[in-house]
Write a protein that holds these residues in place. Structure first.
Motif, mmCIF file in Angstrom:
data_model
loop_
_atom_site.group_PDB
_atom_site.id
_atom_site.type_symbol
_atom_site.label_atom_id
_atom_site.label_comp_id
_atom_site.label_asym_id
_atom_site.label_seq_id
_atom_site.Cartn_x
_atom_site.Cartn_y
_atom_site.Cartn_z
ATOM 1 N N HIS A 114 43.845 69.426 95.384
ATOM 2 C CA HIS A 114 42.817 70.198 94.672
ATOM 3 C C HIS A 114 41.637 69.291 94.331
ATOM 4 O O HIS A 114 40.469 69.639 94.555
ATOM 5 N N GLY A 115 41.940 68.108 93.796
ATOM 6 C CA GLY A 115 40.881 67.161 93.473
ATOM 7 C C GLY A 115 40.128 66.688 94.709
ATOM 8 O O GLY A 115 38.897 66.551 94.698
ATOM 9 N N TYR A 116 40.859 66.441 95.798
ATOM 10 C CA TYR A 116 40.222 66.025 97.050
ATOM 11 C C TYR A 116 39.213 67.067 97.524
ATOM 12 O O TYR A 116 38.087 66.740 97.916
ATOM 13 N N LYS A 117 39.621 68.329 97.528
ATOM 14 C CA LYS A 117 38.762 69.385 98.053
ATOM 15 C C LYS A 117 37.478 69.522 97.236
ATOM 16 O O LYS A 117 36.381 69.660 97.797
ATOM 17 N N VAL A 118 37.605 69.467 95.919
ATOM 18 C CA VAL A 118 36.421 69.569 95.069
ATOM 19 C C VAL A 118 35.525 68.350 95.281
ATOM 20 O O VAL A 118 34.296 68.479 95.404
ATOM 21 N N GLY A 160 30.501 65.645 97.653
ATOM 22 C CA GLY A 160 29.927 64.489 98.332
ATOM 23 C C GLY A 160 30.520 63.131 98.029
ATOM 24 O O GLY A 160 29.855 62.105 98.254
ATOM 25 N N ALA A 161 31.732 63.067 97.554
ATOM 26 C CA ALA A 161 32.363 61.759 97.304
ATOM 27 C C ALA A 161 32.659 61.054 98.617
ATOM 28 O O ALA A 161 32.994 61.681 99.621
ATOM 29 N N ASP A 162 32.534 59.725 98.627
ATOM 30 C CA ASP A 162 32.777 58.928 99.826
ATOM 31 C C ASP A 162 34.192 58.368 99.883
ATOM 32 O O ASP A 162 34.775 58.233 100.954
ATOM 33 N N VAL A 163 34.731 58.010 98.722
ATOM 34 C CA VAL A 163 36.063 57.418 98.635
ATOM 35 C C VAL A 163 36.789 58.043 97.450
ATOM 36 O O VAL A 163 36.195 58.251 96.383
ATOM 37 N N PHE A 164 38.063 58.335 97.654
ATOM 38 C CA PHE A 164 38.885 58.936 96.594
ATOM 39 C C PHE A 164 40.025 57.986 96.235
ATOM 40 O O PHE A 164 40.750 57.522 97.115
ATOM 41 N N VAL A 165 40.183 57.736 94.948
ATOM 42 C CA VAL A 165 41.293 56.924 94.461
ATOM 43 C C VAL A 165 42.208 57.843 93.660
ATOM 44 O O VAL A 165 41.748 58.574 92.783
ATOM 45 N N LYS A 166 43.489 57.811 93.976
ATOM 46 C CA LYS A 166 44.446 58.624 93.233
ATOM 47 C C LYS A 166 45.161 57.722 92.230
ATOM 48 O O LYS A 166 45.783 56.719 92.593
ATOM 49 N N VAL A 167 45.045 58.077 90.955
ATOM 50 C CA VAL A 167 45.654 57.309 89.874
ATOM 51 C C VAL A 167 46.500 58.262 89.030
ATOM 52 O O VAL A 167 46.041 59.354 88.680
#
Length: 329
Positions: free
Chosen positions: A75-79, A84-91
């Motif tokens: 869900h967070g990735y899709k939003v 326009g985010a370039d990199v996603f960090v999952k914490v």
């Protein structure tokens, strides 16, 4: 360099009220956006964040029903992709992951050296002492399973939820097909291999405090085994028969056929020898043993080829060019 890119943090929130505010507070200014996803939390973590967090980077998202850690992260990735985010960090929101390590996780991606980075708590032996013994054993078993199913033989600690991924790699993944619950990280690795993404481990220490984990190693071992076997079959079919054919494909087929023939024929001959009280002849023994030996050799050759077939060039090497083009427009 990080300031040139939009780095987003995704935090799945489920029973993390005791730690979530501290986790958000410790996230550095290299991060542009923070997506806290309330996964239908019975403690109403999302409302708690809205009422007590003043960080303007934070956006609280809500799942209408509990989807598990994978569903929350996706869900967070899709939003984030839409924004326009370039990199996603999952914490995680339970305080087990040090937010100061975010820079280490995103650095290989921003440099175009990797598409996906993940934590590895097994890199330093001394750092494993705080980890409960049952978790240590369970994670080791799961790691070996995932090596074969994902094709990333150099990675370890597949259930480690501290990860980072580039938007370029993320867009290539069928996010709606990725496992939504505890098999999320392992399933994601399998799908990253299918699209040819480069993965890199980031050494980190295991941290355990007063948080309560929802992960029960005893309960997930069999589901993980089934999932990994399924992914192994799909990966081999995709990489060695559907999208490509090589000497490794022949080694796999010949090895499997010879090994199965040797085992079946040998078992039949052994049963006949027992039933008739007649010793097997040397020719019968060789006819069973030789295919098994050759089959094992072919299968070992296939595994060696599979190890060497890991993605070595990052899809994200184009991240800089893509970013510049978008900025010029």
């Amino acid at each position: 360099m990080a300031n040139d890119f939009k780095i987003a943090v995704v935090i799945p929130c489920y029973k993390v009220k005791d730690h979530i505010l501290k986790v958000i507070e410790d996230i550095g200014d290299e991060v542009s956006a923070i997506y806290a996803v309330d996964d239908k939390c019975p403690d109403q973590s999302g409302e708690f964040i809205l009422q007590n967090c003043t960080d303007k980077r934070v956006r609280v998202l809500f799942n209408e029903e509990n989807q598990g850690v994978g569903g929350a992260v996706i869900h967070g990735y899709k939003v984030g992709l839409a924004e326009g985010a370039d990199v996603f960090v999952k914490v995680d929101g339970d305080g087990q992951m040090d937010p100061s390590l975010i820079k280490l996780f995103v650095r290989p991606i921003l440099r175009g050296e990797a598409d996906y980075t993940k934590g590895n708590r097994f890199h330093e032996i001394e750092g494993l002492k705080p980890m409960p013994k049952i978790r240590l054993f369970g994670n080791a078993v799961l790691s070996f399973m995932t090596k074969f199913s994902s094709g990333y033989y150099k990675t370890f600690d597949p259930t480690n939820g501290y990860t980072a991924i580039s938007a370029i790699a993320l867009r290539k993944l069928p996010l709606d097909k990725v496992s939504k619950r505890y098999f999320f990280e392992s399933d994601l690795l399998f799908r990253l291999n299918v699209v040819g993404a480069k993965v890199q481990d980031i050494p980190m220490d295991a941290v355990y405090g007063d948080e309560v984990s929802n992960l029960n190693i005893k309960k997930i071992l069999m589901p993980f085994l089934k999932g990994n076997i399924k992914n192994l079959g799909k990966r081999i079919f995709y990489n060695y028969f559907l999208r490509g054919f090589s000497i490794a494909s022949i080694e796999l087929v010949l090895g499997a056929l010879l090994f199965i023939f040797g085992v079946v024929y040998g078992a039949g001959a052994w049963y006949h020898s027992i039933a008739t009280d007649t010793p097997a002849t040397s020719g019968t023994v060789m006819l069973a043993a030789l295919p098994i030996i050759l089959g094992v050799q072919f299968l070992l050759s296939f595994i060696q080829a599979d190890i060497q077939n890991q993605p070595t060039v990052a899809l994200t090497r184009l991240l800089g060019d893509e970013h510049e083009e978008r900025r010029d427009v």
